[in-house]
Design a protein around this motif. Structure first.
Motif, mmCIF file in Angstrom:
data_model
loop_
_atom_site.group_PDB
_atom_site.id
_atom_site.type_symbol
_atom_site.label_atom_id
_atom_site.label_comp_id
_atom_site.label_asym_id
_atom_site.label_seq_id
_atom_site.Cartn_x
_atom_site.Cartn_y
_atom_site.Cartn_z
ATOM 1 N N ALA A 128 2.063 1.965 -3.446
ATOM 2 C CA ALA A 128 1.205 2.187 -4.272
ATOM 3 C C ALA A 128 0.942 3.810 -4.369
ATOM 4 O O ALA A 128 0.759 4.417 -5.753
ATOM 5 C CB ALA A 128 -0.173 1.347 -4.205
ATOM 6 N N GLU B 286 0.672 -1.467 0.389
ATOM 7 C CA GLU B 286 -0.101 0.145 0.034
ATOM 8 C C GLU B 286 0.764 1.379 0.083
ATOM 9 O O GLU B 286 0.151 2.521 -0.565
ATOM 10 C CB GLU B 286 -1.235 -0.400 1.284
ATOM 11 C CG GLU B 286 -2.529 -1.017 0.826
ATOM 12 C CD GLU B 286 -2.263 -1.333 1.982
ATOM 13 O OE1 GLU B 286 -3.997 -2.320 2.387
ATOM 14 O OE2 GLU B 286 -1.953 -1.395 3.393
ATOM 15 N N ARG C 172 4.016 5.757 -5.723
ATOM 16 C CA ARG C 172 3.622 5.460 -6.968
ATOM 17 C C ARG C 172 2.476 6.476 -7.535
ATOM 18 O O ARG C 172 3.183 7.367 -8.958
ATOM 19 C CB ARG C 172 3.872 4.221 -7.939
ATOM 20 C CG ARG C 172 3.665 4.030 -8.910
ATOM 21 C CD ARG C 172 3.448 2.747 -9.466
ATOM 22 N NE ARG C 172 4.127 2.990 -11.317
ATOM 23 C CZ ARG C 172 4.555 1.620 -12.016
ATOM 24 N NH1 ARG C 172 5.068 0.872 -12.065
ATOM 25 N NH2 ARG C 172 4.898 2.153 -13.450
ATOM 26 N N LEU C 173 1.756 6.545 -7.351
ATOM 27 C CA LEU C 173 0.986 7.758 -7.986
ATOM 28 C C LEU C 173 1.189 9.211 -7.390
ATOM 29 O O LEU C 173 1.043 9.413 -8.038
ATOM 30 C CB LEU C 173 -0.340 7.026 -6.641
ATOM 31 C CG LEU C 173 -2.264 8.100 -6.692
ATOM 32 C CD1 LEU C 173 -2.539 7.723 -7.785
ATOM 33 C CD2 LEU C 173 -2.823 7.306 -5.778
#
Lengths: 325, 325
Positions: free
Chosen positions: A273, A270, A276-277
């Protein structure tokens, strides 16, 4: 207890040396979160992390009070750079004890600020022994990464700027008072210095705002200590968030128990992610530890839906040759 | 010829849809360059690149004048996203012809804006045939990536903001007129749309400023055309700067020959080093094409020493899974 006046004095003391970092927003991430997010970009801060604030506030006072002829600390990275940077501003030598596993880019930056790096094994015991050796040899003053009121007061200034710039300041001008206050402010927790400062500033300036901490599942000591009231160890240490592996101190635990509403954990997947977002949509570079609060908001959408949320983006010092994607 | 009034009108037209992107500075990079650099951060622009400006300025006029029932274009990436984004704002369907070699992240973004992607071989001939097929099938209006006055006028607004925010504006208020003007403004050159807009705005607002273009050695057509006065082909095409592989048009060559002072080339190694420097020190994400102007300044230090320099950071759309470091 650290008063609001102490935080104001810290801000006045360090202001000539730091950036007033921008507060950014992103429409796509707001849509994903179902909330309105305000990112306080301490990745753009001097040395690439909020730690410049606490390091400066402590070192400037050590120099002004002539408390010693050198500065020392132990740190896996950003606090090391902060102390090296701050010591250079006041012309004191700095001796930085770093675990040999610390990212290369962070060691190189410490050396770049003219400090001496003393490598040690990656354990708390080895770090503390390294610092004791330095003090014996050089008479240096320790600036602890988080168990230090001056460091906490320095870190507290990031949230002061965030609330002044994007949230309601209780003592502000009329237009500022008309701004909607933050429903929540989130910060990551490692040793608890930033989290303590965040919670204290929010308590003084925007008491209705809930302060929530994010912690990696692979270094989940603070959540245990928060609930038991005693310093607990993490069940295991294994996380990409290399800045959050330390445990709380009695000092930070007391502040956090009094002024933090909740601590929520997230997995490394998490965290990656969320990191990266931010890279892909905001086009800014943040390190894994820095992505933890956003990971919390995206994981616990029900708790944050419709809210106005402040997030401290803590730092952007990553080894570009070792990315998790 | 595109007048300053046309650029002003373009700015007024697109302003509700774009970000006024920040102008950032960085002390470390200034020290490396021996100059004072102001980075206009179009990597934070809508769709992650300046191309949103030109795409919007053209598409908003196509819609307002009811010139057609759909929009089409061919592009390796950012212009594709710009046209897809702009068409969605006015509720027109968009058909985007993209080479099958375009980065995945750019194709995904085009689809995300609700446009249809038509893949083709990575040659100019295949792209143009793809567009002709779309026009025949749908009656769409072509918005060319650069050979279009409306697109050039849109791209010109980035430099208008840069000069208004950080350089001397000829027609500005008294404090603005006291600001030191830019000695140089740099932009990369591919098809020449951005460079033409940059040169025109600078000519109108700050005529003493030299506009210099950066071009990859592996797509060095513009430098040949600039000197010969005819559209030349690059000796070879092999560069990481995937946004700069196109050749000039007669329209952009004419503007560039009149208003650009020089074109300088850089190698891919120099582009990658400049890109990495921006990532590491500024903590912002830029794509390879975007690093070309900084690479030029760092390569030709003697030409830029002591100057106040504006650089257009053109975009931040990179495939994070395919980094050159």
């Amino acid at each position: 207890m650290i008063s609001f006046e102490t935080i104001q004095q810290a801000h006045d003391r360090i202001r000539p040396y730091i950036h007033r970092t921008p507060v950014l927003t992103n429409q796509t991430i707001d849509e994903l979160a179902g909330a309105k997010l305000f990112f306080k970009c301490e990745n753009f801060q001097k040395i690439g992390a909020f730690k410049a604030r606490g390091g400066l506030n402590a070192v400037l006072q050590v120099a002004a009070n002539k408390e010693g002829k050198a500065i020392t600390t132990h740190s896996s990275g950003n606090h090391a750079q902060a102390v090296a940077f701050a010591a250079r501003q006041v012309g004191l030598p700095a001796y930085i004890v770093m675990p040999r596993t610390a990212p290369h880019v962070k060691k190189a930056a410490v050396l770049g600020y003219g400090a001496e790096v003393i490598e040690c094994e990656p354990t708390l015991e080895a770090r503390e022994q390294g610092v004791r050796d330095v003090i014996e040899r050089t008479g240096a003053v320790l600036v602890h990464p988080f168990d230090d009121d001056r460091v906490i007061a320095g870190q507290a200034t990031a949230t002061k700027e965030l609330i002044e710039d994007a949230g309601m300041e209780k003592y502000g001008t009329e237009p500022e008072r008309r701004t909607r206050p933050f429903d929540s402010i989130l910060a990551p927790v490692g040793g608890g210095g930033l989290l303590s400062g965040t919670a204290l500033t929010t308590h003084y300036l925007s008491p209705a705002t809930r302060v929530v901490a994010g912690e990696p599942e692979g270094a989940a000591d603070a959540i245990l200590s928060f609930h038991s009231g005693r310093i607990e160890k993490a069940p295991y240490i294994n996380t990409i968030a290399d800045g959050l592996m330390t445990t709380l101190s009695e000092r930070t635990l007391a502040i956090i128990r009094e002024h933090v509403a909740d601590i929520l954990t997230v997995s490394d997947a998490e965290i990656i992610a969320a990191m990266r977002l931010v890279w892909e949509r905001m086009k800014i570079i943040i390190e894994p530890s820095c992505a933890v609060p956003l990971a919390v908001v995206l994981k616990h959408k029900d708790q944050f839906a419709g809210q106005k949320i402040g997030l401290i983006l803590t730092g952007g010092n990553v080894d570009l040759g070792k990315l998790p994607f």
